[in-house]
Design a protein around this motif. Structure first.
Motif, mmCIF file in Angstrom:
data_model
loop_
_atom_site.group_PDB
_atom_site.id
_atom_site.type_symbol
_atom_site.label_atom_id
_atom_site.label_comp_id
_atom_site.label_asym_id
_atom_site.label_seq_id
_atom_site.Cartn_x
_atom_site.Cartn_y
_atom_site.Cartn_z
ATOM 1 N N PHE A 329 0.815 -1.160 0.071
ATOM 2 C CA PHE A 329 -0.042 0.070 -0.108
ATOM 3 C C PHE A 329 0.885 1.306 0.041
ATOM 4 O O PHE A 329 0.590 2.053 -0.486
ATOM 5 C CB PHE A 329 -0.963 0.096 1.285
ATOM 6 N N TRP A 330 2.015 1.250 0.877
ATOM 7 C CA TRP A 330 2.839 2.474 0.843
ATOM 8 C C TRP A 330 3.445 2.718 -0.696
ATOM 9 O O TRP A 330 3.533 3.765 -1.072
ATOM 10 C CB TRP A 330 4.135 2.186 1.900
ATOM 11 N N LYS A 331 3.762 1.631 -1.199
ATOM 12 C CA LYS A 331 4.682 1.593 -2.611
ATOM 13 C C LYS A 331 3.436 2.345 -3.587
ATOM 14 O O LYS A 331 3.834 3.286 -4.342
ATOM 15 C CB LYS A 331 5.037 0.377 -3.108
ATOM 16 N N ILE A 332 2.336 1.816 -3.321
ATOM 17 C CA ILE A 332 1.464 2.472 -4.386
ATOM 18 C C ILE A 332 1.272 3.962 -3.967
ATOM 19 O O ILE A 332 1.037 4.891 -4.912
ATOM 20 C CB ILE A 332 0.132 1.529 -4.264
ATOM 21 N N ALA A 333 1.069 4.309 -2.959
ATOM 22 C CA ALA A 333 0.726 5.731 -2.624
ATOM 23 C C ALA A 333 1.972 6.586 -2.850
ATOM 24 O O ALA A 333 1.946 7.621 -3.208
ATOM 25 C CB ALA A 333 0.254 5.721 -1.057
ATOM 26 N N ASN A 334 3.137 5.856 -2.589
ATOM 27 C CA ASN A 334 4.327 6.724 -2.866
ATOM 28 C C ASN A 334 4.584 7.314 -4.254
ATOM 29 O O ASN A 334 4.963 7.974 -4.615
ATOM 30 C CB ASN A 334 5.642 5.963 -2.256
ATOM 31 N N GLY A 405 -2.798 8.960 3.759
ATOM 32 C CA GLY A 405 -2.319 9.291 2.089
ATOM 33 C C GLY A 405 -2.922 8.728 0.940
ATOM 34 O O GLY A 405 -3.236 9.572 0.191
ATOM 35 N N ARG A 406 -3.205 7.465 1.057
ATOM 36 C CA ARG A 406 -3.609 6.675 -0.121
ATOM 37 C C ARG A 406 -5.340 6.940 -0.404
ATOM 38 O O ARG A 406 -5.530 7.205 -1.377
ATOM 39 C CB ARG A 406 -3.524 5.421 0.158
ATOM 40 N N LEU A 407 -5.694 7.145 0.895
ATOM 41 C CA LEU A 407 -7.148 7.617 0.956
ATOM 42 C C LEU A 407 -7.522 8.967 0.019
ATOM 43 O O LEU A 407 -8.074 9.383 -0.660
ATOM 44 C CB LEU A 407 -7.864 7.691 2.292
ATOM 45 N N HIS A 408 -6.442 9.938 0.564
ATOM 46 C CA HIS A 408 -6.584 11.283 0.063
ATOM 47 C C HIS A 408 -6.163 11.404 -1.478
ATOM 48 O O HIS A 408 -6.801 11.879 -2.332
ATOM 49 C CB HIS A 408 -5.685 12.203 0.950
ATOM 50 N N ALA A 409 -5.132 10.635 -1.776
ATOM 51 C CA ALA A 409 -4.671 10.684 -3.067
ATOM 52 C C ALA A 409 -5.704 9.846 -4.044
ATOM 53 O O ALA A 409 -6.010 10.652 -5.075
ATOM 54 C CB ALA A 409 -3.480 9.517 -3.167
ATOM 55 N N ILE A 410 -6.521 9.037 -3.540
ATOM 56 C CA ILE A 410 -7.557 8.426 -4.670
ATOM 57 C C ILE A 410 -8.575 9.260 -4.657
ATOM 58 O O ILE A 410 -9.370 9.336 -5.698
ATOM 59 C CB ILE A 410 -7.858 7.034 -4.550
ATOM 60 N N GLU A 483 -6.103 3.376 -9.954
ATOM 61 C CA GLU A 483 -5.713 4.006 -8.864
ATOM 62 C C GLU A 483 -6.914 3.982 -7.731
ATOM 63 O O GLU A 483 -6.870 3.954 -6.666
ATOM 64 C CB GLU A 483 -5.444 5.498 -9.134
ATOM 65 N N ASN A 484 -8.278 4.295 -8.543
ATOM 66 C CA ASN A 484 -9.421 4.242 -7.631
ATOM 67 C C ASN A 484 -9.525 2.945 -6.645
ATOM 68 O O ASN A 484 -9.894 2.980 -5.512
ATOM 69 C CB ASN A 484 -10.401 4.564 -8.472
ATOM 70 N N ILE A 485 -9.221 1.876 -7.395
ATOM 71 C CA ILE A 485 -9.913 0.528 -6.564
ATOM 72 C C ILE A 485 -8.770 -0.652 -6.407
ATOM 73 O O ILE A 485 -8.994 -1.325 -5.586
ATOM 74 C CB ILE A 485 -10.929 0.054 -7.677
ATOM 75 N N ASN A 486 -7.481 -0.363 -7.017
ATOM 76 C CA ASN A 486 -6.570 -1.313 -6.612
ATOM 77 C C ASN A 486 -6.084 -1.399 -5.202
ATOM 78 O O ASN A 486 -6.078 -0.332 -4.585
ATOM 79 C CB ASN A 486 -5.470 -1.418 -7.631
ATOM 80 N N ALA A 487 -5.814 -2.568 -4.695
ATOM 81 C CA ALA A 487 -5.342 -2.536 -3.342
ATOM 82 C C ALA A 487 -6.435 -1.940 -2.263
ATOM 83 O O ALA A 487 -6.004 -1.208 -1.349
ATOM 84 C CB ALA A 487 -4.071 -1.856 -3.131
#
Ligand SMILES: Cc1cc2nc3c(=O)[nH]c(=O)nc-3n(C[C@H](O)[C@H](O)[C@H](O)COP(=O)(O)OP(=O)(O)OC[C@H]3O[C@@H](n4cnc5c(N)ncnc54)[C@H](O)[C@@H]3O)c2cc1C
Length: 517
Positions: A329-334, A405-410, A483-487
């Protein structure tokens, strides 16, 4: 300067440098579909050409109703393969070698950084530099880039203390997997999510569930299906893991393992392509670099040796899906945080080219993109700097900052893409293909009529071609879906934040100040 994969100069250089691989173990390893020659200097680091060659392994891939005998010869798949190959070449390029590769502290050999098990905050920073490079290289089009790597295996090491009670042998298998991955510089896809079927049915009644159909002395045999499988058609291996927790999950479905893309009995049915493979870099600066293919993976009695079955019938693992996903999850958000920086660059270029950057409302729109990028980047930096060492000795980014971060990003991404479209005005539909511009009766007029602010008409056209590929093209839409749905999608991230965030300090302060016992 990075040499292109397969260029005559590159091939000649490799012929000089390489020696035939002598080790029988690698040649017969279940995961290593096709052995490639290695350089004497850095035996673990493949070139782009070697990566391309490794994909000619007899895998079964079906696209548009046709079986693809060689994915590297299929134009729309090849474009993406070449982009991935560029990353491998960059691992050998003196300019980027130290970003993308690392000397393994255990044996002094150079390995791809993504196969390093992080032990310190500095290791996470190293990862961060690598992700920044790969995102700028591909513009983040690949959700599972080369450096996504063995994320699940690293999480497995990190949380071994939760796994070893039932499966003390698991850690040895994972360490072997990491060694094989390091030595062969493998790319890895995620094989996690079950195919979409009636969610009301309990899992044992879903025909497509991936399950063990036979237990043998030497391994297990699995049948069923999995969804997504991004990049598997263009990569080497996939790591199989369980979907999000489902109380009806039978033990026959509790499988963690690894499988090569050409495993006998495995067929990958690709979705419709979102590029043609004929795009030019002038008309489609991004789409001409290819796309990441997704598809449904069918398993018909696929054999997995015990060596690559990391876990089986262990309910403890089913219940820690988000914990084990943390590193991925971190790699995706990064990656998203660096994509956000690229969006800022695009917004600035658009308003400069159109000469709209003096208009307060336009400046405010650009500022929103900046605020978005800063927030996501800030959260990712905090995740690294507040990294936490697990009981099993692996340094992982701070989970709350990752999830927030991932929530905000997507959640904000669709709005950010819309701002870029909005700032562009007619620019996106006013793009003129190179073939029309090159006509002698049209080009000179376009040059005269369409110049931007301190930018030629032709360059302005190129800019909007790129913004189109980032925000409007079918490939851009595929990436937005990803981006919206993976992971796990946003609702699940909110649930995870609610479940996991420690808010005891704030709660105690409220109690004290309000005078509540
Ligand atoms: C382009 C793309 C690439 C992908 N690549 C991969 C990959 O490489 N590997 C892989 O394993 N998967 C991949 N996926 C699959 C992805 O992980 C899943 O789509 C995602 O986890 C959602 O699961 P689902 O599609 O099965 O949703 P479903 O279970 O079918 O649910 C549909 C929707 O209902 C809502 N919903 C359902 N259950 C809940 C719940 N419990 N809480 C809140 N909301 C809920 C959500 O909005 C959800 O999107 C990819 C998906 C896309 C679109």
């Amino acid at each position: 300067m990075i040499e292109t994969a397969g260029s005559p100069r590159q091939r000649a250089k490799e012929a000089d440098m390489t020696v035939a691989l002598a080790e029988a173990k690698s040649q017969t390893d279940f995961l290593v579909s096709k052995t490639v020659s290695r350089s004497k200097e850095d035996p673990n680091i493949r070139s782009g050409a070697q990566f391309v060659e490794s994909l000619r392994d007899g895998r079964t891939v079906i696209a548009n109703g046709r079986e693809i005998p060689d994915v590297t010869a299929e134009p729309w798949l090849r474009r993406g393969i070449d982009t991935l190959a560029g990353y491998f070449d960059a691992q050998r390029d003196p300019a980027t070698r130290d970003i993308l590769t690392t000397v393994d502290p255990e044996n002094g050999e150079r390995i791809s950084t993504c196969w390093l098990v992080p032990k310190t905050i500095e290791d996470l920073r190293r990862y961060d530099r690598m992700i920044k490079y790969s995102t700028y290289q591909s513009f983040g089009v690949f959700g599972r880039p080369v450096d996504y790597g063995p994320v699940k295996a690293i999480s497995f090491v990190a949380w071994n203390h939760l796994i070893e009670k039932k499966e003390p042998e698991a850690i040895g298998k994972i360490r072997n997997f990491l060694k094989v991955g390091q030595r062969n510089n493998l790319t890895s896809a995620d094989i996690i999510i079950d195919v979409q079927a009636n969610r009301k049915l309990p899992m044992p009644q879903r025909a497509g569930r991936l399950r063990v159909v036979e237990e043998r002395r030497d391994g297990i045999v699995v049948s069923g299906a999995k969804a997504g499988n991004s990049v598997l058609a263009q990569g080497n291996i996939g790591t199989i893991s369980m979907p999000p927790p489902d109380p009806t999950m039978p033990e026959e479905c509790m499988i963690w393992g690894a499988v090569p893309a050409n495993a006998p009995g495995m067929r990958l049915i690709l979705r419709e392509p979102s590029i043609t493979g004929r795009e030019t870099s002038e008309d489609h600066p991004l789409d001409s670099g290819g796309e990441e293919a997704d598809g449904i993976l069918l398993f018909d009695r696929v054999f997995l040796p015990w060596e690559y079955v990391f876990s089986y019938r262990n309910p403890a693992i089913r219940d820690i899906y988000t914990t084990l996903g943390q590193f991925a999850f971190w790699k995706i958000a990064n990656r998203l945080s660096y994509r956000a920086e690229i969006f800022v660059g695009a917004a600035q270029m658009i308003v400069s080219a159109l000469g709209t950057d003096h208009i307060p409302a336009v400046r405010a729109q650009v500022a929103e993109v900046i605020a978005y990028a800063s927030a996501v980047r800030g959260l990712m930096t905090a995740a690294i700097e507040k990294g936490q060492l697990t009981e099993s000795g692996v340094m992982l980014p701070h989970p709350t900052f990752v999830t927030a971060g991932r929530l905000h990003a997507i959640q904000e991404l669709p709005r950010i893409m819309q701002i870029l479209r909005d700032l562009s005005g007619q620019g996106l539909i006013g793009r003129v293909p190179q073939s029309s511009w090159d006509r002698s009766d049209i080009g000179p007029l376009l040059d005269e009529y369409l110049p931007g602010n301190n930018m030629s008409a032709r360059d302005k056209n190129r800019l909007f071609n790129l913004v189109w590929d980032m925000t409007c093209s079918p490939n851009a839409m595929r990436l937005a879906l990803f981006e919206n749905i993976n992971a796990t999608p946003a609702p699940a991230l909110k649930e995870e934040l609610f479940r996991s965030h420690d808010r005891s300090e704030g709660v105690a302060a409220i109690r004290r100040r309000a005078g509540i016992e």
